[in-house]
Design a protein around this motif. Structure first.
Motif, PDB file in Angstrom:
ATOM      1  N   SER A 138      61.201  86.889  39.330  1.00  0.00           N
ATOM      2  CA  SER A 138      60.227  87.362  40.307  1.00  0.00           C
ATOM      3  C   SER A 138      58.837  87.216  39.716  1.00  0.00           C
ATOM      4  CB  SER A 138      60.492  88.816  40.658  1.00  0.00           C
ATOM      5  OG  SER A 138      60.358  89.630  39.529  1.00  0.00           O
ATOM      6  N   GLN A 139      57.865  86.951  40.574  1.00  0.00           N
ATOM      7  CA  GLN A 139      56.509  86.798  40.090  1.00  0.00           C
ATOM      8  C   GLN A 139      55.662  87.831  40.783  1.00  0.00           C
ATOM      9  OE1 GLN A 139      55.124  82.897  39.203  1.00  0.00           O
ATOM     10  NE2 GLN A 139      53.188  83.237  40.211  1.00  0.00           N
ATOM     11  N   PHE A 144      46.056  85.872  31.329  1.00  0.00           N
ATOM     12  CA  PHE A 144      47.172  86.281  32.178  1.00  0.00           C
ATOM     13  C   PHE A 144      47.029  87.742  32.568  1.00  0.00           C
ATOM     14  CE2 PHE A 144      50.055  82.699  31.564  1.00  0.00           C
ATOM     15  CZ  PHE A 144      49.554  82.116  30.410  1.00  0.00           C
ATOM     16  N   ARG A 181      62.332  99.245  37.179  1.00  0.00           N
ATOM     17  CA  ARG A 181      63.688  98.756  37.018  1.00  0.00           C
ATOM     18  C   ARG A 181      64.673  99.889  37.240  1.00  0.00           C
ATOM     19  NH1 ARG A 181      64.119  93.696  34.738  1.00  0.00           N
ATOM     20  NH2 ARG A 181      66.263  94.132  34.191  1.00  0.00           N
ATOM     21  N   LYS A 219      59.245  96.512  32.204  1.00  0.00           N
ATOM     22  CA  LYS A 219      59.244  95.091  32.457  1.00  0.00           C
ATOM     23  C   LYS A 219      57.844  94.690  32.881  1.00  0.00           C
ATOM     24  CE  LYS A 219      61.107  91.396  35.246  1.00  0.00           C
ATOM     25  NZ  LYS A 219      62.097  90.966  36.254  1.00  0.00           N
ATOM     26  N   PHE A 265      54.439  88.573  34.354  1.00  0.00           N
ATOM     27  CA  PHE A 265      53.220  87.825  34.103  1.00  0.00           C
ATOM     28  C   PHE A 265      52.958  86.822  35.211  1.00  0.00           C
ATOM     29  CE2 PHE A 265      52.036  89.008  29.798  1.00  0.00           C
ATOM     30  CZ  PHE A 265      53.187  89.630  29.355  1.00  0.00           C
ATOM     31  N   GLY A 266      51.686  86.634  35.505  1.00  0.00           N
ATOM     32  CA  GLY A 266      51.288  85.549  36.374  1.00  0.00           C
ATOM     33  C   GLY A 266      51.281  84.245  35.598  1.00  0.00           C
ATOM     34  N   GLN A 267      50.873  83.174  36.249  1.00  0.00           N
ATOM     35  CA  GLN A 267      50.879  81.869  35.596  1.00  0.00           C
ATOM     36  C   GLN A 267      49.596  81.587  34.837  1.00  0.00           C
ATOM     37  OE1 GLN A 267      52.411  78.539  37.684  1.00  0.00           O
ATOM     38  NE2 GLN A 267      53.907  79.750  38.826  1.00  0.00           N
ATOM     39  N   TYR A 309      60.731  86.236  25.744  1.00  0.00           N
ATOM     40  CA  TYR A 309      60.227  85.489  26.900  1.00  0.00           C
ATOM     41  C   TYR A 309      60.342  83.990  26.600  1.00  0.00           C
ATOM     42  CZ  TYR A 309      57.793  89.832  28.181  1.00  0.00           C
ATOM     43  OH  TYR A 309      57.483  91.128  28.511  1.00  0.00           O
ATOM     44  N   GLN A 359      58.305  80.412  27.965  1.00  0.00           N
ATOM     45  CA  GLN A 359      57.140  79.967  28.709  1.00  0.00           C
ATOM     46  C   GLN A 359      57.284  78.489  29.008  1.00  0.00           C
ATOM     47  OE1 GLN A 359      53.298  80.182  26.698  1.00  0.00           O
ATOM     48  NE2 GLN A 359      52.270  80.551  28.665  1.00  0.00           N
ATOM     49  N   GLY A 388      53.980  75.635  34.570  1.00  0.00           N
ATOM     50  CA  GLY A 388      54.136  75.883  35.999  1.00  0.00           C
ATOM     51  C   GLY A 388      54.998  77.080  36.349  1.00  0.00           C
ATOM     52  N   LEU A 389      55.660  77.656  35.340  1.00  0.00           N
ATOM     53  CA  LEU A 389      56.548  78.790  35.605  1.00  0.00           C
ATOM     54  C   LEU A 389      56.087  80.057  34.906  1.00  0.00           C
ATOM     55  CD1 LEU A 389      60.015  77.017  35.310  1.00  0.00           C
ATOM     56  CD2 LEU A 389      58.784  77.640  37.394  1.00  0.00           C
ATOM     57  N   GLY A 390      55.083  79.956  34.068  1.00  0.00           N
ATOM     58  CA  GLY A 390      54.570  81.139  33.390  1.00  0.00           C
ATOM     59  C   GLY A 390      55.556  81.692  32.375  1.00  0.00           C
ATOM     60  N   LEU A 391      55.415  82.962  32.061  1.00  0.00           N
ATOM     61  CA  LEU A 391      56.326  83.632  31.133  1.00  0.00           C
ATOM     62  C   LEU A 391      57.420  84.333  31.919  1.00  0.00           C
ATOM     63  CD1 LEU A 391      53.429  83.858  29.448  1.00  0.00           C
ATOM     64  CD2 LEU A 391      54.869  85.255  28.003  1.00  0.00           C
ATOM     65  N   GLN A 438      60.960  86.713  31.407  1.00  0.00           N
ATOM     66  CA  GLN A 438      61.670  87.539  30.444  1.00  0.00           C
ATOM     67  C   GLN A 438      63.141  87.144  30.367  1.00  0.00           C
ATOM     68  OE1 GLN A 438      62.345  91.793  31.296  1.00  0.00           O
ATOM     69  NE2 GLN A 438      61.318  92.241  29.374  1.00  0.00           N
ATOM     70  N   LYS A 466      69.484  92.559  30.430  1.00  0.00           N
ATOM     71  CA  LYS A 466      69.057  91.237  30.870  1.00  0.00           C
ATOM     72  C   LYS A 466      67.687  91.289  31.526  1.00  0.00           C
ATOM     73  CE  LYS A 466      73.822  89.795  31.785  1.00  0.00           C
ATOM     74  NZ  LYS A 466      74.794  89.378  32.833  1.00  0.00           N
ATOM     75  N   GLY A 467      66.950  90.212  31.319  1.00  0.00           N
ATOM     76  CA  GLY A 467      65.698  90.024  32.031  1.00  0.00           C
ATOM     77  C   GLY A 467      65.918  89.117  33.228  1.00  0.00           C
ATOM     78  N   ASP A 468      64.977  88.258  33.490  1.00  0.00           N
ATOM     79  CA  ASP A 468      65.062  87.397  34.669  1.00  0.00           C
ATOM     80  C   ASP A 468      65.893  86.138  34.446  1.00  0.00           C
ATOM     81  OD1 ASP A 468      61.639  88.201  35.251  1.00  0.00           O
ATOM     82  OD2 ASP A 468      63.388  88.960  36.329  1.00  0.00           O
ATOM     83  N   LEU A 526      59.003  77.058  25.074  1.00  0.00           N
ATOM     84  CA  LEU A 526      58.254  77.831  24.087  1.00  0.00           C
ATOM     85  C   LEU A 526      58.695  79.286  24.226  1.00  0.00           C
ATOM     86  CD1 LEU A 526      56.028  78.023  21.950  1.00  0.00           C
ATOM     87  CD2 LEU A 526      54.359  78.169  23.812  1.00  0.00           C
ATOM     88  N   PHE A 573      58.751  83.343  23.054  1.00  0.00           N
ATOM     89  CA  PHE A 573      57.969  84.409  22.452  1.00  0.00           C
ATOM     90  C   PHE A 573      58.794  85.684  22.373  1.00  0.00           C
ATOM     91  CE2 PHE A 573      53.920  82.469  22.058  1.00  0.00           C
ATOM     92  CZ  PHE A 573      53.801  81.589  23.119  1.00  0.00           C
ATOM     93  N   ARG A 611      58.682  76.874  19.232  1.00  0.00           N
ATOM     94  CA  ARG A 611      58.805  75.727  20.147  1.00  0.00           C
ATOM     95  C   ARG A 611      60.139  75.052  19.891  1.00  0.00           C
ATOM     96  NH1 ARG A 611      55.560  73.466  23.632  1.00  0.00           N
ATOM     97  NH2 ARG A 611      53.720  74.592  22.917  1.00  0.00           N
TER      98      ARG A 611
END
Lengths: 115, 114
Positions: A1-2, A88, A95, A102, A105-107, B35, B37, B40-43, B45, B57-59, B88, B90, B110
């Motif tokens: 999710s963003q 960012f 959650r 949680k 982050f945006g892009q 995370y 990275q 185009g998709l950002g960070l 989790q 679990k994260g995403d 990449l 983190f 990386r």
């Protein structure tokens, strides 16, 4: 999710000018944070603003938060070449596990400061 | 110096060869997270841990495992890496679980999977 989405995606200005970046989010939040990332490196925390705050300052940084519009802005005044980085916003997302944190982050906005 | 360290910083490996990326923090932080990275998709989790022996679990947890046997360490394990895990990575930590704490990030790893 963003959650957070930054605008613009890229910004190029002259050294000494002010840079403004915006972040919009979708759901209610407890706080919003801004981070900086120099190319290929880890993110560095800049500032945190709580949902009951409207404005916060840290050195040359000014952050505003408008919860009615679900948006935040980051202003960097008197920009320097060293401010060149990606910025960012990150918002918390509730959650199922109570207290679990949680950050979403945006892009990011890619800021370039030209000498 | 307070920091989050990751090793290795760069890794090129082949599909299917198990690998572990280590993460360690010296700040006595309770919360740790991984995370990835991607352009185009950002960070996003992968996994997080609220304390020793507590992980969730994260995403994007598919293809990854974690463990938290000690407070300072939070390794990321790729049992059978695939090219779509080229990214990449983190590691991050924060003092407590909760929404009012900033996260401290490691320098990144990386990873390239061929």
């Amino acid at each position: 999710s963003q959650q957070g989405e930054e605008d613009p995606q890229a910004l190029s200005i002259q050294e000494g000018e002010n840079a403004t970046m915006n972040c919009s989010y979708k759901t209610s939040i407890n706080n919003l944070q801004w981070y900086r990332q120099n190319s290929g490196r880890g993110l560095v925390h800049l500032i945190l603003i709580r949902s009951n705050e409207r404005e916060k300052h840290s050195g040359r940084l000014r952050v505003t938060l408008d919860t009615s519009k679900k948006s935040s802005s980051l202003l960097i005044t008197a920009s320097r070449a060293a401010d060149t980085a990606s910025y960012f916003c990150a918002t918390d997302e509730k959650r199922l596990i109570q207290g679990a944190q949680k950050l979403v982050f945006g892009q990011g906005t890619r800021l370039t400061i030209n000498p | 110096e307070a920091q989050v360290t990751q090793n290795p910083r760069y890794l090129i490996t082949v599909t299917g060869k198990k690998l572990t990326v280590t993460c360690s923090q010296n700040m006595n932080h309770e919360y740790m997270s991984w995370y990835r990275q991607d352009p185009g998709l950002g960070l996003r989790q992968i996994y997080y841990s609220m304390n020793v022996e507590v992980t969730d679990k994260g995403d994007v947890p598919e293809g990854y495992k974690v463990s938290r046997k000690e407070k300072r360490n939070f390794p990321l394990i790729l049992e059978s890496p695939s090219p779509n895990q080229t990214s990449l990575y983190f590691c991050a930590s924060s003092l407590r679980t909760g929404v009012l704490y900033e996260q401290y990030f490691g320098p990144g790893t990386r990873l390239t999977v061929t």
